[in-house]
Motif scaffolding. Structure first.
Motif, PDB file in Angstrom:
ATOM      1  N   THR A 121      11.605  15.890  10.777  1.00 24.03           N
ATOM      2  CA  THR A 121      10.793  16.575   9.767  1.00 24.03           C
ATOM      3  C   THR A 121       9.414  15.934   9.647  1.00 24.03           C
ATOM      4  OG1 THR A 121      12.771  17.210   8.524  1.00 24.03           O
ATOM      5  CG2 THR A 121      10.676  17.252   7.341  1.00 24.03           C
ATOM      6  N   ALA A 122       9.379  14.606   9.641  1.00 25.49           N
ATOM      7  CA  ALA A 122       8.093  13.905   9.562  1.00 25.49           C
ATOM      8  C   ALA A 122       7.227  14.232  10.773  1.00 25.49           C
ATOM      9  CB  ALA A 122       8.321  12.402   9.458  1.00 25.49           C
ATOM     10  N   ARG A 123       7.843  14.313  11.948  1.00 22.86           N
ATOM     11  CA  ARG A 123       7.070  14.631  13.155  1.00 22.86           C
ATOM     12  C   ARG A 123       6.539  16.068  13.102  1.00 22.86           C
ATOM     13  NH1 ARG A 123      10.436  10.632  15.272  1.00 22.86           N
ATOM     14  NH2 ARG A 123      12.266  11.998  15.374  1.00 22.86           N
ATOM     15  N   ALA A 124       7.293  16.971  12.473  1.00 20.63           N
ATOM     16  CA  ALA A 124       6.819  18.354  12.343  1.00 20.63           C
ATOM     17  C   ALA A 124       5.566  18.418  11.467  1.00 20.63           C
ATOM     18  CB  ALA A 124       7.918  19.230  11.758  1.00 20.63           C
ATOM     19  N   TRP A 125       5.515  17.584  10.450  1.00 20.41           N
ATOM     20  CA  TRP A 125       4.362  17.578   9.543  1.00 20.41           C
ATOM     21  C   TRP A 125       3.199  16.754  10.084  1.00 20.41           C
ATOM     22  CZ3 TRP A 125       3.537  20.398   5.162  1.00 20.41           C
ATOM     23  CH2 TRP A 125       4.633  21.062   4.603  1.00 20.41           C
ATOM     24  N   PHE A 126       3.490  15.604  10.679  1.00 24.13           N
ATOM     25  CA  PHE A 126       2.439  14.655  11.050  1.00 24.13           C
ATOM     26  C   PHE A 126       2.129  14.616  12.546  1.00 24.13           C
ATOM     27  CE2 PHE A 126       3.730  13.089   6.916  1.00 24.13           C
ATOM     28  CZ  PHE A 126       2.535  12.707   6.335  1.00 24.13           C
ATOM     29  N   ILE A 129       1.068  11.209  14.554  1.00 22.92           N
ATOM     30  CA  ILE A 129       0.524  10.191  13.645  1.00 22.92           C
ATOM     31  C   ILE A 129       1.661   9.295  13.155  1.00 22.92           C
ATOM     32  CG2 ILE A 129      -0.676   9.803  11.453  1.00 22.92           C
ATOM     33  CD1 ILE A 129      -1.864  12.676  11.843  1.00 22.92           C
ATOM     34  N   GLU A 130       1.503   7.995  13.323  1.00 23.86           N
ATOM     35  CA  GLU A 130       2.544   7.049  12.907  1.00 23.86           C
ATOM     36  C   GLU A 130       2.176   6.286  11.646  1.00 23.86           C
ATOM     37  OE1 GLU A 130       3.375   4.510  16.226  1.00 23.86           O
ATOM     38  OE2 GLU A 130       4.322   6.121  17.395  1.00 23.86           O
ATOM     39  N   GLN A 131       0.880   6.109  11.404  1.00 23.66           N
ATOM     40  CA  GLN A 131       0.412   5.440  10.198  1.00 23.66           C
ATOM     41  C   GLN A 131      -1.067   5.795   9.983  1.00 23.66           C
ATOM     42  OE1 GLN A 131       1.063   1.274  11.136  1.00 23.66           O
ATOM     43  NE2 GLN A 131      -1.016   1.056  11.919  1.00 23.66           N
ATOM     44  N   PRO A 145      14.180  14.310  -4.654  1.00 17.44           N
ATOM     45  CA  PRO A 145      15.107  15.294  -5.223  1.00 17.44           C
ATOM     46  C   PRO A 145      16.119  15.760  -4.179  1.00 17.44           C
ATOM     47  CG  PRO A 145      12.943  16.270  -4.870  1.00 17.44           C
ATOM     48  CD  PRO A 145      12.805  14.817  -4.566  1.00 17.44           C
ATOM     49  N   PRO A 146      17.177  16.438  -4.588  1.00 20.66           N
ATOM     50  CA  PRO A 146      18.200  16.898  -3.643  1.00 20.66           C
ATOM     51  C   PRO A 146      17.605  17.729  -2.514  1.00 20.66           C
ATOM     52  CG  PRO A 146      18.957  17.180  -5.899  1.00 20.66           C
ATOM     53  CD  PRO A 146      17.524  16.766  -5.995  1.00 20.66           C
ATOM     54  N   GLY A 147      17.997  17.409  -1.287  1.00 19.02           N
ATOM     55  CA  GLY A 147      17.540  18.156  -0.125  1.00 19.02           C
ATOM     56  C   GLY A 147      16.241  17.673   0.483  1.00 19.02           C
ATOM     57  N   ALA A 148      15.599  16.673  -0.146  1.00 17.78           N
ATOM     58  CA  ALA A 148      14.309  16.190   0.346  1.00 17.78           C
ATOM     59  C   ALA A 148      14.474  15.257   1.540  1.00 17.78           C
ATOM     60  CB  ALA A 148      13.556  15.467  -0.772  1.00 17.78           C
ATOM     61  N   VAL A 149      13.504  15.300   2.440  1.00 17.90           N
ATOM     62  CA  VAL A 149      13.456  14.409   3.604  1.00 17.90           C
ATOM     63  C   VAL A 149      12.263  13.475   3.441  1.00 17.90           C
ATOM     64  CG1 VAL A 149      13.262  14.251   6.112  1.00 17.90           C
ATOM     65  CG2 VAL A 149      14.505  16.168   5.075  1.00 17.90           C
ATOM     66  N   HIS A 150      12.490  12.183   3.555  1.00 15.48           N
ATOM     67  CA  HIS A 150      11.448  11.172   3.366  1.00 15.48           C
ATOM     68  C   HIS A 150      10.415  11.252   4.484  1.00 15.48           C
ATOM     69  CE1 HIS A 150       9.710   7.068   3.272  1.00 15.48           C
ATOM     70  NE2 HIS A 150       9.981   7.119   1.977  1.00 15.48           N
ATOM     71  N   LEU A 151       9.117  11.186   4.100  1.00 17.59           N
ATOM     72  CA  LEU A 151       8.042  11.310   5.089  1.00 17.59           C
ATOM     73  C   LEU A 151       7.150  10.087   5.186  1.00 17.59           C
ATOM     74  CD1 LEU A 151       6.699  14.953   4.497  1.00 17.59           C
ATOM     75  CD2 LEU A 151       8.504  14.187   6.054  1.00 17.59           C
ATOM     76  N   LEU A 152       6.855   9.434   4.056  1.00 19.16           N
ATOM     77  CA  LEU A 152       5.872   8.351   4.050  1.00 19.16           C
ATOM     78  C   LEU A 152       6.316   7.212   3.141  1.00 19.16           C
ATOM     79  CD1 LEU A 152       2.390  10.140   3.567  1.00 19.16           C
ATOM     80  CD2 LEU A 152       3.260   9.108   5.681  1.00 19.16           C
ATOM     81  N   SER A 153       5.885   5.989   3.490  1.00 22.02           N
ATOM     82  CA  SER A 153       6.089   4.833   2.625  1.00 22.02           C
ATOM     83  C   SER A 153       4.895   3.896   2.762  1.00 22.02           C
ATOM     84  CB  SER A 153       7.378   4.088   2.991  1.00 22.02           C
ATOM     85  OG  SER A 153       7.277   3.568   4.309  1.00 22.02           O
ATOM     86  N   SER A 154       4.717   3.014   1.775  1.00 15.23           N
ATOM     87  CA  SER A 154       3.700   1.972   1.862  1.00 15.23           C
ATOM     88  C   SER A 154       4.332   0.652   1.441  1.00 15.23           C
ATOM     89  CB  SER A 154       2.501   2.293   0.958  1.00 15.23           C
ATOM     90  OG  SER A 154       2.854   2.161  -0.408  1.00 15.23           O
ATOM     91  N   SER A 223      -5.893  17.625   7.002  1.00 14.27           N
ATOM     92  CA  SER A 223      -5.966  18.933   7.645  1.00 14.27           C
ATOM     93  C   SER A 223      -4.721  19.229   8.466  1.00 14.27           C
ATOM     94  CB  SER A 223      -7.219  19.018   8.525  1.00 14.27           C
ATOM     95  OG  SER A 223      -8.395  18.981   7.729  1.00 14.27           O
ATOM     96  N   GLN A 224      -4.159  18.203   9.095  1.00 12.54           N
ATOM     97  CA  GLN A 224      -2.908  18.365   9.844  1.00 12.54           C
ATOM     98  C   GLN A 224      -1.789  18.819   8.897  1.00 12.54           C
ATOM     99  OE1 GLN A 224      -1.682  17.809  13.049  1.00 12.54           O
ATOM    100  NE2 GLN A 224       0.493  17.848  12.490  1.00 12.54           N
ATOM    101  N   LEU A 225      -1.694  18.163   7.742  1.00 10.17           N
ATOM    102  CA  LEU A 225      -0.662  18.516   6.766  1.00 10.17           C
ATOM    103  C   LEU A 225      -0.901  19.904   6.186  1.00 10.17           C
ATOM    104  CD1 LEU A 225      -0.405  15.135   4.827  1.00 10.17           C
ATOM    105  CD2 LEU A 225       1.214  16.036   6.503  1.00 10.17           C
ATOM    106  N   TYR A 226      -2.136  20.178   5.812  1.00  8.73           N
ATOM    107  CA  TYR A 226      -2.460  21.474   5.221  1.00  8.73           C
ATOM    108  C   TYR A 226      -2.233  22.606   6.222  1.00  8.73           C
ATOM    109  CZ  TYR A 226      -4.830  18.697   1.588  1.00  8.73           C
ATOM    110  OH  TYR A 226      -5.131  17.810   0.584  1.00  8.73           O
ATOM    111  N   ARG A 227      -2.507  22.342   7.482  1.00  8.27           N
ATOM    112  CA  ARG A 227      -2.311  23.370   8.512  1.00  8.27           C
ATOM    113  C   ARG A 227      -0.828  23.725   8.624  1.00  8.27           C
ATOM    114  NH1 ARG A 227      -4.510  20.665  12.185  1.00  8.27           N
ATOM    115  NH2 ARG A 227      -6.620  21.191  11.596  1.00  8.27           N
ATOM    116  N   HIS A 228       0.031  22.698   8.611  1.00  8.01           N
ATOM    117  CA  HIS A 228       1.475  22.938   8.691  1.00  8.01           C
ATOM    118  C   HIS A 228       1.945  23.684   7.444  1.00  8.01           C
ATOM    119  CE1 HIS A 228       5.509  22.123  10.279  1.00  8.01           C
ATOM    120  NE2 HIS A 228       5.871  21.905   9.034  1.00  8.01           N
TER     121      HIS A 228
END
Length: 235
Positions: A121-126, A129-131, A145-154, A223-228
């Motif tokens: 899922t993260a690769r579909a959005w990003f 891009i790795e960082q 929330p239920p059903g969510a897939v983790h995308l980013l951390s700091s 823009s990558q995220l908004y495009r997806h």
């Protein structure tokens, strides 16, 4: 095409780069100024997507507009109308969809690196891009929330973004422009001063010195995220 609804909760926290992106792609949009007392629409079906910007308040505050916004988010989610949240906006989506918003271990103010999760899922959005260096301005954080897939951390905040299908919620600010950063540094001067010495808080000078080098890459990621996200808009 129905317009994208953009919810503004504070005069300094407008749509920024997101509005520029929509204009470039000739996507109609309508700003709803919650900060000026405009009413929350009752029907998500009037819009092709719902976008929620940031704000200094907490989703746990007893503000009259929060319950109708949460109801609108749930309405959009039930109809599969795409949701997009930036910081407070991500927290609103989280609370509406059954997650919890509370204090983050550290306040994050300024530039900080975020890491993209290693999942499909993260690769579909990003993409590849790795960082990247994102902009931050928050003291709270959300659970998934239920059903969510983790995308980013700091380093200072575990949950920086998640996706549920076509819906995206972020704790960080990818929508930034130079003017927004300058405005936030002015409006948030006392908040910065109160957190001097924290490893997750930069001075206003450092934020503005680094923006010239870091904003172009941040806007490319945005823009990558908004495009997806755009591909899920309801026509």
């Amino acid at each position: 095409m129905k317009p994208v609804a953009i919810f503004r909760h504070s005069p300094t926290e407008g749509a920024g780069h997101f509005a520029q992106f929509l204009n470039q792609h000739v996507i109609p949009w309508h700003m709803i100024h919650i900060d000026q007392g405009e009413a929350v629409p009752a029907d998500a079906g009037a819009f092709s997507g719902l976008v929620f910007m940031g704000g200094p308040m907490s989703v746990n505050d007893e503000l009259p507009w929060i319950p109708p916004v949460l109801a609108l988010i749930r309405d959009a989610y039930a109809r599969d109308i795409p949701l997009l949240g930036h910081c407070l906006g991500g927290q609103l989506i989280t609370k509406a969809l059954g997650g919890v918003v509370g204090r983050n271990p550290a306040k994050e103010l300024g530039w900080g690196k975020v890491h993209v999760s290693d999942n499909d899922t993260a690769r579909a959005w990003f993409g590849n891009i790795e960082q990247f260096d994102s902009f931050h301005w928050h003291g709270e954080t959300f659970s998934l929330p239920p059903g969510a897939v983790h995308l980013l951390s700091s380093a200072h905040c575990k949950n920086q973004a998640y996706a549920i299908g076509k819906h995206l919620a972020m704790q960080c600010h990818v929508e930034m422009t130079e003017q927004m950063i300058r405005d936030w540094c002015t409006a948030g001067a006392d908040e910065i001063a109160a957190s001097v010495g924290s490893p997750a808080v930069q001075s206003a000078e450092a934020m503005q010195q680094q923006m010239h080098d870091k904003l172009p890459e941040l806007q490319r990621v945005a823009s990558q995220l908004y495009r997806h996200w755009m591909h899920g808009l309801v026509h």
